[in-house]
Design a protein around this motif. Structure first.
Motif, short mmCIF file in Angstrom:
data_model
loop_
_atom_site.label_atom_id
_atom_site.label_comp_id
_atom_site.label_asym_id
_atom_site.label_seq_id
_atom_site.Cartn_x
_atom_site.Cartn_y
_atom_site.Cartn_z
N ASN A 132 0.81 -1.23 0.00
CA ASN A 132 0.00 0.00 0.00
C ASN A 132 0.83 1.27 0.00
OD1 ASN A 132 -2.72 0.87 -0.17
ND2 ASN A 132 -2.67 1.56 1.96
N GLN A 133 2.08 1.17 -0.42
CA GLN A 133 2.96 2.33 -0.47
C GLN A 133 2.80 3.06 -1.81
OE1 GLN A 133 4.99 3.45 2.19
NE2 GLN A 133 3.68 1.92 3.20
N LEU A 134 2.75 4.40 -1.73
CA LEU A 134 2.67 5.20 -2.95
C LEU A 134 4.00 5.12 -3.69
CD1 LEU A 134 1.15 7.25 -4.74
CD2 LEU A 134 2.09 9.07 -3.27
N LYS A 135 3.97 4.70 -4.96
CA LYS A 135 5.20 4.50 -5.73
C LYS A 135 5.42 5.56 -6.80
CE LYS A 135 6.51 0.74 -3.65
NZ LYS A 135 7.75 0.71 -2.85
N LYS A 136 4.34 6.08 -7.34
CA LYS A 136 4.50 7.03 -8.45
C LYS A 136 3.29 7.95 -8.53
CE LYS A 136 7.46 8.11 -11.64
NZ LYS A 136 8.86 8.39 -11.32
N THR A 137 3.57 9.22 -8.77
CA THR A 137 2.51 10.21 -8.99
C THR A 137 2.84 11.03 -10.23
OG1 THR A 137 1.96 10.40 -6.63
CG2 THR A 137 1.31 12.22 -8.06
N PHE A 138 1.88 11.19 -11.11
CA PHE A 138 2.04 12.02 -12.30
C PHE A 138 0.65 12.43 -12.76
CE2 PHE A 138 2.16 7.52 -13.30
CZ PHE A 138 1.16 7.38 -14.26
N THR A 139 0.61 13.31 -13.74
CA THR A 139 -0.69 13.71 -14.27
C THR A 139 -0.92 13.05 -15.61
OG1 THR A 139 0.15 15.67 -15.43
CG2 THR A 139 -0.54 15.95 -13.12
N PHE A 140 -2.18 12.97 -15.99
CA PHE A 140 -2.53 12.35 -17.26
C PHE A 140 -1.83 13.07 -18.42
CE2 PHE A 140 -5.39 12.40 -20.99
CZ PHE A 140 -5.33 11.07 -21.32
N ARG A 141 -1.73 14.39 -18.35
CA ARG A 141 -1.13 15.15 -19.43
C ARG A 141 0.39 15.18 -19.38
NH1 ARG A 141 -4.94 18.30 -22.04
NH2 ARG A 141 -6.99 18.36 -21.05
N ASN A 142 0.96 14.70 -18.31
CA ASN A 142 2.42 14.70 -18.18
C ASN A 142 2.88 13.38 -17.58
OD1 ASN A 142 5.12 15.39 -18.04
ND2 ASN A 142 4.88 16.64 -16.19
N GLN A 143 3.01 12.38 -18.46
CA GLN A 143 3.39 11.05 -18.00
C GLN A 143 4.85 10.71 -18.30
OE1 GLN A 143 0.64 7.90 -18.83
NE2 GLN A 143 -1.15 9.22 -18.84
N ASP A 144 5.61 11.71 -18.72
CA ASP A 144 7.00 11.44 -19.08
C ASP A 144 7.82 10.87 -17.93
OD1 ASP A 144 6.40 12.42 -21.56
OD2 ASP A 144 7.25 14.42 -21.21
N SER A 145 7.38 11.19 -16.70
CA SER A 145 8.16 10.72 -15.54
C SER A 145 7.95 9.25 -15.24
CB SER A 145 7.79 11.56 -14.30
OG SER A 145 6.42 11.39 -14.01
N PHE A 146 6.89 8.67 -15.85
CA PHE A 146 6.63 7.25 -15.61
C PHE A 146 7.18 6.46 -16.78
CE2 PHE A 146 3.48 3.61 -15.81
CZ PHE A 146 4.09 2.90 -14.77
N THR A 147 8.29 5.77 -16.55
CA THR A 147 8.99 5.09 -17.66
C THR A 147 9.02 3.58 -17.53
OG1 THR A 147 11.10 5.37 -16.50
CG2 THR A 147 10.46 7.11 -18.07
N SER A 148 8.84 3.04 -16.35
CA SER A 148 8.99 1.59 -16.19
C SER A 148 8.15 1.07 -15.03
CB SER A 148 10.46 1.25 -15.95
OG SER A 148 10.60 -0.13 -15.63
N THR A 149 7.57 -0.12 -15.21
CA THR A 149 6.79 -0.72 -14.13
C THR A 149 7.71 -1.20 -12.99
OG1 THR A 149 6.88 -2.87 -15.25
CG2 THR A 149 4.96 -1.47 -15.67
N SER A 150 9.03 -1.24 -13.20
CA SER A 150 9.94 -1.65 -12.12
C SER A 150 9.88 -0.66 -10.97
CB SER A 150 11.38 -1.73 -12.66
OG SER A 150 11.83 -0.49 -13.11
N GLU A 151 9.40 0.55 -11.25
CA GLU A 151 9.27 1.56 -10.20
C GLU A 151 8.13 1.25 -9.24
OE1 GLU A 151 9.71 5.74 -11.77
OE2 GLU A 151 9.39 4.71 -13.67
N LEU A 152 7.30 0.27 -9.59
CA LEU A 152 6.10 0.02 -8.80
C LEU A 152 6.32 -0.98 -7.67
CD1 LEU A 152 3.56 -0.17 -11.76
CD2 LEU A 152 4.14 1.80 -10.33
N GLY A 153 7.47 -1.62 -7.64
CA GLY A 153 7.76 -2.56 -6.55
C GLY A 153 7.22 -3.95 -6.81
N ASP A 154 7.76 -4.93 -6.07
CA ASP A 154 7.37 -6.32 -6.22
C ASP A 154 5.95 -6.57 -5.72
OD1 ASP A 154 9.85 -6.83 -7.27
OD2 ASP A 154 10.71 -7.32 -5.30
#
Length: 220
Positions: A198-220
């Protein structure tokens, strides 16, 4: 001496029997018939009930919603977006067209409005199926005005599920925002939580998703 003739039942009967004109009786009958005719109800042809006037609604999708991020310059210009809306069919809209400022106008009757809202709601359900099929722990919730989406995922999120939760589901809610009466600028904050801790892993906006590049950032 002036003789007075009394018009009684006997005189009337005699006159009718022998064909003698009875002027006074005839006059009386005519008066009675005229009075009865005047009092009789007259049937006038009824006009058909007026048809109810169809009320139309205008939905505006602003230019910053119909932008190159959502619709590529090559294949999805604002005019093409309008044609895509019209291609849904007459059961969903009356007309759609692009304006010079690159916004798109949708014209719908009230019955069409309900149907097109239902159409986009069904799209959300479809994309949700693509999102959750990899894990029964995947889920999301959206706030009341469709400006925030919280999703619970992990690094096993595949391409189809990732596209659904970060693009297809949000853009469907964007359409619903305007179809349900929203105006002006719309964007959605997307918060991705790990579905196990339940830890927050990533926050971005719909119009600016450049910061989200990989699902590895989401944790096991």
């Amino acid at each position: 001496m002036i003789r007075t003739t009394t018009l009684n039942r006997q005189n009337v009967s005699r006159g009718i029997a022998d064909g003698t004109p009875i002027t006074a009786l005839t006059a009386m009958l005519l008066v009675v018939l005229i009075l009865l005719a005047a009092c009789a109800p007259h049937n006038h042809p009824t006009s058909p009930a007026p048809k109810p006037t169809t009320k139309f609604e205008t939905v505006t999708f602003p230019a910053d919603f119909v932008d190159p991020y959502m619709y590529s310059d090559d294949t999805h210009t604002p005019s093409q977006v309008a044609r895509d809306l019209k291609s849904l069919g007459k059961q969903y809209c009356t007309d759609a067209y692009a304006k010079r400022d690159n916004s798109v106008i949708l014209i719908v009757a009230q019955s069409q409005s309900r149907k097109i809202i239902s159409n986009y709601s069904n799209n959300v359900k479809k994309w949700n199926g693509d999102f959750t099929k990899n894990s029964n722990e995947y889920h999301y919730k959206v706030n009341q005005d469709y400006t925030q989406l919280d999703a619970w995922v992990d690094n096993k999120l595949d391409l189809l599920g990732g596209t659904a939760i970060t693009l297809l589901i949000p853009v469907s809610y964007g359409y619903l925002y305007y179809l349900e009466g929203g105006t002006g600028h719309w964007d959605m904050t997307i918060n991705l939580y790990n579905c196990h801790d339940n830890q927050l892993k990533k926050t971005f906006t719909f119009r600016n998703q450049d910061s989200f590049t990989s699902t590895s950032e989401l944790g096991d």
